[in-house]
Every structure is written in structure tokens, then in C-alpha cells.
Write an enzyme that holds these catalytic residues in place. Sequence first.
Site, PDB file in Angstrom:
ATOM      1  N   SER A 172       0.977  -1.056   0.317  1.00 55.14           N
ATOM      2  CA  SER A 172      -0.144  -0.297   0.102  1.00 55.14           C
ATOM      3  C   SER A 172       1.178   1.080   0.356  1.00 55.14           C
ATOM      4  O   SER A 172       2.069   1.561   0.467  1.00 55.14           O
ATOM      5  CB  SER A 172      -0.873  -0.005   1.532  1.00 55.14           C
ATOM      6  OG  SER A 172      -1.543   1.406   1.200  1.00 55.14           O
ATOM      7  N   TYR A 177      -3.630  -0.883  10.059  1.00 52.83           N
ATOM      8  CA  TYR A 177      -3.762  -0.836   8.275  1.00 52.83           C
ATOM      9  C   TYR A 177      -2.300  -0.210   8.327  1.00 52.83           C
ATOM     10  O   TYR A 177      -1.320  -1.346   7.611  1.00 52.83           O
ATOM     11  CB  TYR A 177      -4.434  -0.295   7.914  1.00 52.83           C
ATOM     12  CG  TYR A 177      -4.583  -0.269   6.463  1.00 52.83           C
ATOM     13  CD1 TYR A 177      -5.327  -1.344   5.526  1.00 52.83           C
ATOM     14  CD2 TYR A 177      -3.986   0.412   5.393  1.00 52.83           C
ATOM     15  CE1 TYR A 177      -5.287  -1.539   4.509  1.00 52.83           C
ATOM     16  CE2 TYR A 177      -3.900   0.413   3.868  1.00 52.83           C
ATOM     17  CZ  TYR A 177      -4.639  -0.780   3.278  1.00 52.83           C
ATOM     18  OH  TYR A 177      -4.443  -0.870   2.469  1.00 52.83           O
TER      19      TYR A 177
HETATM   20  P1  NAP Z   1     -11.690  -4.891  -1.226  1.00 54.54           P
HETATM   21  O1  NAP Z   1     -12.012  -5.199  -1.806  1.00 54.54           O
HETATM   22  O2  NAP Z   1     -11.808  -4.714   0.210  1.00 54.54           O
HETATM   23  O3  NAP Z   1     -11.406  -6.424  -1.437  1.00 54.54           O
HETATM   24  C1  NAP Z   1     -10.201  -6.822  -0.176  1.00 54.54           C
HETATM   25  C2  NAP Z   1     -10.569  -8.506  -0.756  1.00 54.54           C
HETATM   26  O4  NAP Z   1     -10.108  -9.179   0.734  1.00 54.54           O
HETATM   27  C3  NAP Z   1     -11.854  -8.991  -0.505  1.00 54.54           C
HETATM   28  O5  NAP Z   1     -11.461 -10.193  -1.657  1.00 54.54           O
HETATM   29  C4  NAP Z   1     -11.954  -9.594   0.693  1.00 54.54           C
HETATM   30  O6  NAP Z   1     -13.218 -11.132   0.957  1.00 54.54           O
HETATM   31  C5  NAP Z   1     -10.611 -10.104   0.738  1.00 54.54           C
HETATM   32  N1  NAP Z   1     -10.750 -10.839   2.727  1.00 54.54           N
HETATM   33  C6  NAP Z   1     -10.966  -9.466   3.641  1.00 54.54           C
HETATM   34  N2  NAP Z   1     -10.879 -10.457   4.694  1.00 54.54           N
HETATM   35  C7  NAP Z   1     -10.167 -12.255   4.519  1.00 54.54           C
HETATM   36  C8  NAP Z   1     -10.568 -13.026   5.075  1.00 54.54           C
HETATM   37  N3  NAP Z   1     -10.588 -13.022   6.197  1.00 54.54           N
HETATM   38  N4  NAP Z   1     -10.607 -14.268   4.385  1.00 54.54           N
HETATM   39  C9  NAP Z   1     -10.373 -13.865   2.997  1.00 54.54           C
HETATM   40  N5  NAP Z   1     -10.249 -12.943   2.616  1.00 54.54           N
HETATM   41  C10 NAP Z   1     -10.479 -11.624   3.157  1.00 54.54           C
HETATM   42  O7  NAP Z   1     -10.522  -4.235  -1.601  1.00 54.54           O
HETATM   43  P2  NAP Z   1      -9.532  -3.911  -2.388  1.00 54.54           P
HETATM   44  O8  NAP Z   1      -9.448  -2.870  -2.925  1.00 54.54           O
HETATM   45  O9  NAP Z   1      -9.317  -4.622  -3.746  1.00 54.54           O
HETATM   46  O10 NAP Z   1      -8.206  -4.346  -1.531  1.00 54.54           O
HETATM   47  C11 NAP Z   1      -7.913  -5.335  -2.225  1.00 54.54           C
HETATM   48  C12 NAP Z   1      -5.988  -5.375  -1.305  1.00 54.54           C
HETATM   49  O11 NAP Z   1      -5.174  -4.462  -1.898  1.00 54.54           O
HETATM   50  C13 NAP Z   1      -6.074  -5.654  -0.208  1.00 54.54           C
HETATM   51  O12 NAP Z   1      -4.399  -6.149   0.546  1.00 54.54           O
HETATM   52  C14 NAP Z   1      -5.643  -3.535  -0.013  1.00 54.54           C
HETATM   53  O13 NAP Z   1      -5.043  -3.665   1.673  1.00 54.54           O
HETATM   54  C15 NAP Z   1      -4.688  -3.420  -1.394  1.00 54.54           C
HETATM   55  N6  NAP Z   1      -5.165  -1.806  -1.282  1.00 54.54           N
HETATM   56  C16 NAP Z   1      -5.869  -1.423  -2.141  1.00 54.54           C
HETATM   57  C17 NAP Z   1      -6.166  -0.246  -2.186  1.00 54.54           C
HETATM   58  C18 NAP Z   1      -7.020   0.775  -3.005  1.00 54.54           C
HETATM   59  O14 NAP Z   1      -6.680   2.003  -3.022  1.00 54.54           O
HETATM   60  N7  NAP Z   1      -8.026  -0.105  -3.074  1.00 54.54           N
HETATM   61  C19 NAP Z   1      -4.749   0.857  -2.000  1.00 54.54           C
HETATM   62  C20 NAP Z   1      -3.873  -0.170  -1.518  1.00 54.54           C
HETATM   63  C21 NAP Z   1      -4.050  -1.392  -0.707  1.00 54.54           C
HETATM   64  P3  NAP Z   1     -14.902 -10.199   0.906  1.00 54.54           P
HETATM   65  O15 NAP Z   1     -15.361  -9.561  -0.155  1.00 54.54           O
HETATM   66  O16 NAP Z   1     -15.196 -11.004   2.009  1.00 54.54           O
HETATM   67  O17 NAP Z   1     -14.276  -8.870   2.261  1.00 54.54           O
END
Ligand code: NAP
Length: 245
Positions: free
Chosen positions: A137, A150
Site C-alpha cells: 500500500s 492498517y
Molecule cells: P476489497 O474490495 O475490500 O477486497 C479485499 C479482499 O480481501 C476481498 O476479497 C475480501 O473478501 C478479502 N478478505 C478480507 N478479509 C478476508 C478474510 N478473512 N479471508 C479471506 N479474504 C478476505 O479491497 P481491495 O481494494 O480490492 O483490496 C485488495 C488489497 O489491496 C488489500 O490488501 C488492500 O489493503 C490493498 N490496497 C488497496 C488499495 C485501494 O486503494 N483500494 C490501496 C492500497 C492497497 P470479502 O469481499 O469477503 O470482504
Amino acid sequence: MSVFRLDGKRALVTGANTGIGQAIAVGLAEAGAHVIAAGRRSCAETVQMIEAAGGAGEELAMDLADLPAAVAALPADLDILVNNAGIIRRADSVDFTEADWDEVMDVNLKAVFQLCQTFARAAIGAGREGRIVNIASLLSFQGGIRVPSYTASKHGVAGLTKILANEWAARGITVNAVAPGYIATNNTEALRNDPDRSRAILERIPAGRWGDPADIAGAVTFLCTPAANYVTGAVLNVDGGWLAR
Ligand code: NAP
């Protein structure tokens, strides 16, 4: 075969039902990998998208909140592991609860370590090369606001990526991270719904737009291909220029 192809490789992506993980799963499949889309909820939609793109994949139930079961469910024949699943909890640090600390650290950092360890044990045991990409991130580098667990977990992901790269480079396993900027997913919905935060963020992004999950998929796929054979221990920012500013 092109050095940008992944034909014959088996990849697993955690949190592949939505957002960035879903885009990564589709991207790896488009490059030719057989993709195991792992999630605590159904990844049927992701498998459909993979097949619609002409790729091959399957889903796997994996809840990282039950880490022993998740580790036991990790297939032993993987070439590629993408640790994408992650959660965020927002509250002022003075009010932050122990539960919000522990839940985030367990999914974002402890689970990443144990899945990397299990993947590497299997690959080393089988004499197989491997590729790990962890999703970091901007908060692997910056402090952020109201997200203490986080930020700590994502700084940890960057450090973990480097130590594992050091230990496993000679075993043929590369370990890299991709640090997404502000990407339009569930994770950032609260920010995008806050007009002040949303405007401030957008004004600071040189590219002038929120990122798309597909922007992350391209970088992750590259790091898994033979084109990235000599890249390890890197944290690749994919942020529309945010950190360069
Ligand atoms: P998201 O749409 O909230 O997706 C997060 C994913 O992680 C979902 O598939 C979620 O499942 C899964 N997850 C959460 N808890 C879990 C558990 N206990 N077991 C298995 N799966 C679990 O967010 P995203 O933005 O795509 O995030 C993906 C990654 O990118 C994360 O590591 C996040 O920190 C990172 N990231 C995102 C951004 C951004 O701007 N979006 C920026 C920097 C880093 P559910 O759908 O069931 O909740």
C-alpha cells in the site's frame, strides 16, 4: 514462448472475489496461468470472468480469519502466490480497539507470512521455482490517518517481502510487492464518499484519476512472468505518480 506469458503455471490469488484480487486473477489467467481464485465468499463471478476471457480457473474457499484452515487448504503444487486479501479499520488512534488492531494484523500480515511460508516449503521441497507477490500500500511508506493497524500491517508487508526475498532468492523463489495507490474498490468506498477527502486525494494524484483494479493486475502479472526473473525484494508503486510528487 513470450517472456510475458504464464502458460502452464498454477497461480492462487487470495481475496479474489472482488476488487483488486478479482482483477489480478483475471490478468494472470489472460497471461495463460490456471488461476485458483480463493475467497471467504464465492469467487464464482471471478471464474466466470476468467472463462469469458478465454482462460482457465477454479474457486477455493479460504477464510484467512481461520488461519490454520487457510494454510491447510493451500494447494501444494502452486507456481505463483498472490497475497491480496486485506482489511482496513478506521478510527482515531486514541480510540482504536484491540480487536481492530488484532483482526487487521492477523489478515494483512500474519496470514501473508504463513501463506508465504507454506508456499515456499512446498516449492523448495519439490525443487520448483516460485513467484510471490504481496499487495502492499502507499501506507507501506506513508503514515495515513486513523488507520493505525492498517499502516503497521502494510509497513510490515514491505519488510516481510524483503526478508523473504533475501532468504529464498537462491532457491528460485522471487518475492515482490505491489503498492497500489488510490484504487476504486470497496476498500476506498468511505474515502470516495467523503467529498473533502475525495477532492484532496484526487488533486494530489498526478495522473488525475483514481486507479482501476486492472492497473494493479498488469504490474502483478509482470512480476510473475519470466520477464521479471531477476526482480526480487522490490516494492513496485502503482499509484498514478502519488509517491513521486
Ligand atoms: P476489497 O474490495 O475490500 O477486497 C479485499 C479482499 O480481501 C476481498 O476479497 C475480501 O473478501 C478479502 N478478505 C478480507 N478479509 C478476508 C478474510 N478473512 N479471508 C479471506 N479474504 C478476505 O479491497 P481491495 O481494494 O480490492 O483490496 C485488495 C488489497 O489491496 C488489500 O490488501 C488492500 O489493503 C490493498 N490496497 C488497496 C488499495 C485501494 O486503494 N483500494 C490501496 C492500497 C492497497 P470479502 O469481499 O469477503 O470482504
